[in-house]
Motif scaffolding. Structure first.
Motif, PDB file in Angstrom:
ATOM      1  N   GLU A   1       0.871  -1.172   0.000  1.00 16.92           N
ATOM      2  CA  GLU A   1       0.000   0.000   0.000  1.00 16.92           C
ATOM      3  C   GLU A   1       0.907   1.220   0.000  1.00 16.92           C
ATOM      4  O   GLU A   1       1.848   1.305   0.798  1.00 16.92           O
ATOM      5  CB  GLU A   1      -0.859  -0.006   1.264  1.00 16.92           C
ATOM      6  CG  GLU A   1      -1.792   1.160   1.376  1.00 16.92           C
ATOM      7  CD  GLU A   1      -2.636   1.074   2.640  1.00 16.92           C
ATOM      8  OE1 GLU A   1      -3.248   2.109   2.967  1.00 16.92           O
ATOM      9  OE2 GLU A   1      -2.678   0.032   3.283  1.00 16.92           O
ATOM     10  N   LEU A   2       0.654   2.138  -0.890  1.00 14.21           N
ATOM     11  CA  LEU A   2       1.472   3.342  -0.992  1.00 14.21           C
ATOM     12  C   LEU A   2       0.825   4.464  -0.181  1.00 14.21           C
ATOM     13  O   LEU A   2      -0.336   4.795  -0.387  1.00 14.21           O
ATOM     14  CB  LEU A   2       1.626   3.762  -2.453  1.00 14.21           C
ATOM     15  CG  LEU A   2       2.267   2.716  -3.360  1.00 14.21           C
ATOM     16  CD1 LEU A   2       2.234   3.171  -4.802  1.00 14.21           C
ATOM     17  CD2 LEU A   2       3.681   2.414  -2.923  1.00 14.21           C
ATOM     18  N   ILE A   3       1.595   5.027   0.740  1.00 17.54           N
ATOM     19  CA  ILE A   3       1.111   6.114   1.587  1.00 17.54           C
ATOM     20  C   ILE A   3       2.090   7.272   1.459  1.00 17.54           C
ATOM     21  O   ILE A   3       3.260   7.150   1.844  1.00 17.54           O
ATOM     22  CB  ILE A   3       1.019   5.673   3.057  1.00 17.54           C
ATOM     23  CG1 ILE A   3       0.107   4.461   3.191  1.00 17.54           C
ATOM     24  CG2 ILE A   3       0.548   6.819   3.932  1.00 17.54           C
ATOM     25  CD1 ILE A   3       0.141   3.825   4.562  1.00 17.54           C
ATOM     26  N   PRO A   4       1.651   8.409   0.911  1.00 17.82           N
ATOM     27  CA  PRO A   4       2.562   9.553   0.805  1.00 17.82           C
ATOM     28  C   PRO A   4       2.892  10.111   2.188  1.00 17.82           C
ATOM     29  O   PRO A   4       2.026  10.166   3.060  1.00 17.82           O
ATOM     30  CB  PRO A   4       1.791  10.578  -0.019  1.00 17.82           C
ATOM     31  CG  PRO A   4       0.447  10.020  -0.278  1.00 17.82           C
ATOM     32  CD  PRO A   4       0.355   8.672   0.329  1.00 17.82           C
ATOM     33  N   ILE A   5       4.152  10.457   2.382  1.00 18.59           N
ATOM     34  CA  ILE A   5       4.570  11.072   3.639  1.00 18.59           C
ATOM     35  C   ILE A   5       5.193  12.427   3.343  1.00 18.59           C
ATOM     36  O   ILE A   5       5.627  12.693   2.229  1.00 18.59           O
ATOM     37  CB  ILE A   5       5.550  10.175   4.420  1.00 18.59           C
ATOM     38  CG1 ILE A   5       6.783   9.841   3.581  1.00 18.59           C
ATOM     39  CG2 ILE A   5       4.870   8.907   4.866  1.00 18.59           C
ATOM     40  CD1 ILE A   5       7.833   9.066   4.339  1.00 18.59           C
ATOM     41  N   GLY A   6       5.226  13.279   4.335  1.00 16.30           N
ATOM     42  CA  GLY A   6       5.748  14.634   4.165  1.00 16.30           C
ATOM     43  C   GLY A   6       7.252  14.677   4.296  1.00 16.30           C
ATOM     44  O   GLY A   6       7.921  13.641   4.407  1.00 16.30           O
ATOM     45  N   PRO A   7       7.801  15.873   4.327  1.00 11.14           N
ATOM     46  CA  PRO A   7       9.255  16.025   4.455  1.00 11.14           C
ATOM     47  C   PRO A   7       9.761  15.387   5.752  1.00 11.14           C
ATOM     48  O   PRO A   7       9.126  15.483   6.795  1.00 11.14           O
ATOM     49  CB  PRO A   7       9.461  17.533   4.482  1.00 11.14           C
ATOM     50  CG  PRO A   7       8.223  18.106   3.885  1.00 11.14           C
ATOM     51  CD  PRO A   7       7.124  17.137   4.186  1.00 11.14           C
ATOM     52  N   LEU A   8      10.880  14.723   5.663  1.00 10.76           N
ATOM     53  CA  LEU A   8      11.457  14.052   6.826  1.00 10.76           C
ATOM     54  C   LEU A   8      12.486  14.911   7.543  1.00 10.76           C
ATOM     55  O   LEU A   8      13.128  14.453   8.475  1.00 10.76           O
ATOM     56  CB  LEU A   8      12.093  12.722   6.393  1.00 10.76           C
ATOM     57  CG  LEU A   8      11.129  11.709   5.792  1.00 10.76           C
ATOM     58  CD1 LEU A   8      11.887  10.469   5.354  1.00 10.76           C
ATOM     59  CD2 LEU A   8      10.050  11.337   6.776  1.00 10.76           C
ATOM     60  N   ASN A   9      12.663  16.142   7.115  1.00 11.25           N
ATOM     61  CA  ASN A   9      13.665  17.017   7.698  1.00 11.25           C
ATOM     62  C   ASN A   9      13.496  17.190   9.211  1.00 11.25           C
ATOM     63  O   ASN A   9      14.490  17.224   9.931  1.00 11.25           O
ATOM     64  CB  ASN A   9      13.658  18.369   6.987  1.00 11.25           C
ATOM     65  CG  ASN A   9      15.004  19.034   7.009  1.00 11.25           C
ATOM     66  OD1 ASN A   9      16.011  18.412   7.288  1.00 11.25           O
ATOM     67  ND2 ASN A   9      15.019  20.317   6.726  1.00 11.25           N
ATOM     68  N   PRO A  10      12.269  17.303   9.778  1.00 11.30           N
ATOM     69  CA  PRO A  10      12.144  17.462  11.228  1.00 11.30           C
ATOM     70  C   PRO A  10      12.665  16.261  12.029  1.00 11.30           C
ATOM     71  O   PRO A  10      12.921  16.389  13.216  1.00 11.30           O
ATOM     72  CB  PRO A  10      10.638  17.631  11.444  1.00 11.30           C
ATOM     73  CG  PRO A  10      10.127  18.149  10.157  1.00 11.30           C
ATOM     74  CD  PRO A  10      10.984  17.527   9.109  1.00 11.30           C
ATOM     75  N   LEU A  11      12.855  15.114  11.401  1.00 16.85           N
ATOM     76  CA  LEU A  11      13.388  13.962  12.123  1.00 16.85           C
ATOM     77  C   LEU A  11      14.821  14.177  12.575  1.00 16.85           C
ATOM     78  O   LEU A  11      15.302  13.497  13.476  1.00 16.85           O
ATOM     79  CB  LEU A  11      13.301  12.700  11.258  1.00 16.85           C
ATOM     80  CG  LEU A  11      11.893  12.189  10.979  1.00 16.85           C
ATOM     81  CD1 LEU A  11      11.959  10.978  10.072  1.00 16.85           C
ATOM     82  CD2 LEU A  11      11.181  11.850  12.267  1.00 16.85           C
ATOM     83  N   ARG A  12      15.507  15.127  11.990  1.00 18.61           N
ATOM     84  CA  ARG A  12      16.879  15.426  12.421  1.00 18.61           C
ATOM     85  C   ARG A  12      16.919  15.836  13.881  1.00 18.61           C
ATOM     86  O   ARG A  12      17.879  15.569  14.581  1.00 18.61           O
ATOM     87  CB  ARG A  12      17.479  16.539  11.571  1.00 18.61           C
ATOM     88  CG  ARG A  12      17.718  16.162  10.157  1.00 18.61           C
ATOM     89  CD  ARG A  12      18.223  17.370   9.393  1.00 18.61           C
ATOM     90  NE  ARG A  12      18.221  17.079   7.997  1.00 18.61           N
ATOM     91  CZ  ARG A  12      19.221  17.372   7.181  1.00 18.61           C
ATOM     92  NH1 ARG A  12      20.268  18.005   7.628  1.00 18.61           N
ATOM     93  NH2 ARG A  12      19.147  17.064   5.914  1.00 18.61           N
ATOM     94  N   LEU A  13      15.856  16.497  14.347  1.00 19.25           N
ATOM     95  CA  LEU A  13      15.817  16.933  15.742  1.00 19.25           C
ATOM     96  C   LEU A  13      15.805  15.743  16.697  1.00 19.25           C
ATOM     97  O   LEU A  13      16.336  15.823  17.801  1.00 19.25           O
ATOM     98  CB  LEU A  13      14.597  17.816  15.970  1.00 19.25           C
ATOM     99  CG  LEU A  13      14.538  19.093  15.131  1.00 19.25           C
ATOM    100  CD1 LEU A  13      13.222  19.813  15.362  1.00 19.25           C
ATOM    101  CD2 LEU A  13      15.709  19.995  15.464  1.00 19.25           C
ATOM    102  N   LEU A  14      15.201  14.630  16.292  1.00 20.41           N
ATOM    103  CA  LEU A  14      15.163  13.453  17.141  1.00 20.41           C
ATOM    104  C   LEU A  14      16.539  12.806  17.279  1.00 20.41           C
ATOM    105  O   LEU A  14      16.853  12.202  18.286  1.00 20.41           O
ATOM    106  CB  LEU A  14      14.189  12.416  16.577  1.00 20.41           C
ATOM    107  CG  LEU A  14      12.726  12.839  16.536  1.00 20.41           C
ATOM    108  CD1 LEU A  14      11.895  11.775  15.844  1.00 20.41           C
ATOM    109  CD2 LEU A  14      12.198  13.089  17.935  1.00 20.41           C
ATOM    110  N   GLN A  15      17.370  12.942  16.275  1.00 21.57           N
ATOM    111  CA  GLN A  15      18.700  12.333  16.292  1.00 21.57           C
ATOM    112  C   GLN A  15      19.748  13.262  16.879  1.00 21.57           C
ATOM    113  O   GLN A  15      20.896  12.914  16.978  1.00 21.57           O
ATOM    114  CB  GLN A  15      19.120  11.942  14.888  1.00 21.57           C
ATOM    115  CG  GLN A  15      18.236  10.898  14.274  1.00 21.57           C
ATOM    116  CD  GLN A  15      18.652  10.594  12.837  1.00 21.57           C
ATOM    117  OE1 GLN A  15      19.389  11.344  12.228  1.00 21.57           O
ATOM    118  NE2 GLN A  15      18.165   9.484  12.318  1.00 21.57           N
TER     119      GLN A  15
END
Length: 50
Positions: free
Chosen positions: A30-44
Motif C-alpha cells: 500500500e502506498l502512503i505519501p509522507i511529508g518532508p522528513l527534515n524534522p526527524l533530524r531533531l530526534l537524532q
C-alpha cells in the motif's frame, strides 16, 4: 516498509514491481505519501543546515 523518494505514486509502484518478490507476484503493498522528513533530524540530535 520502504521509503521511496518519488513524487508520483505510479513511479513508486513500478519500482516495487521490479523487485524479485514483485516480479513473482508474492508481494502486496500500500502506498502512503509522507511529508518532508527534515524534522526527524531533531530526534537524532543533528543540527539543521543553515
Amino acid at each position: 516498509m520502504f521509503i521511496i523518494n518519488a513524487t508520483d505514486p505510479a513511479v513508486a509502484h513500478d519500482m516495487l514491481e521490479k523487485l524479485p518478490l514483485g516480479k513473482a507476484h508474492m508481494m502486496s503493498f500500500e502506498l502512503i505519501p509522507i511529508g518532508p522528513l527534515n524534522p526527524l533530524r531533531l530526534l537524532q540530535g543533528m543540527q539543521p543546515k543553515p
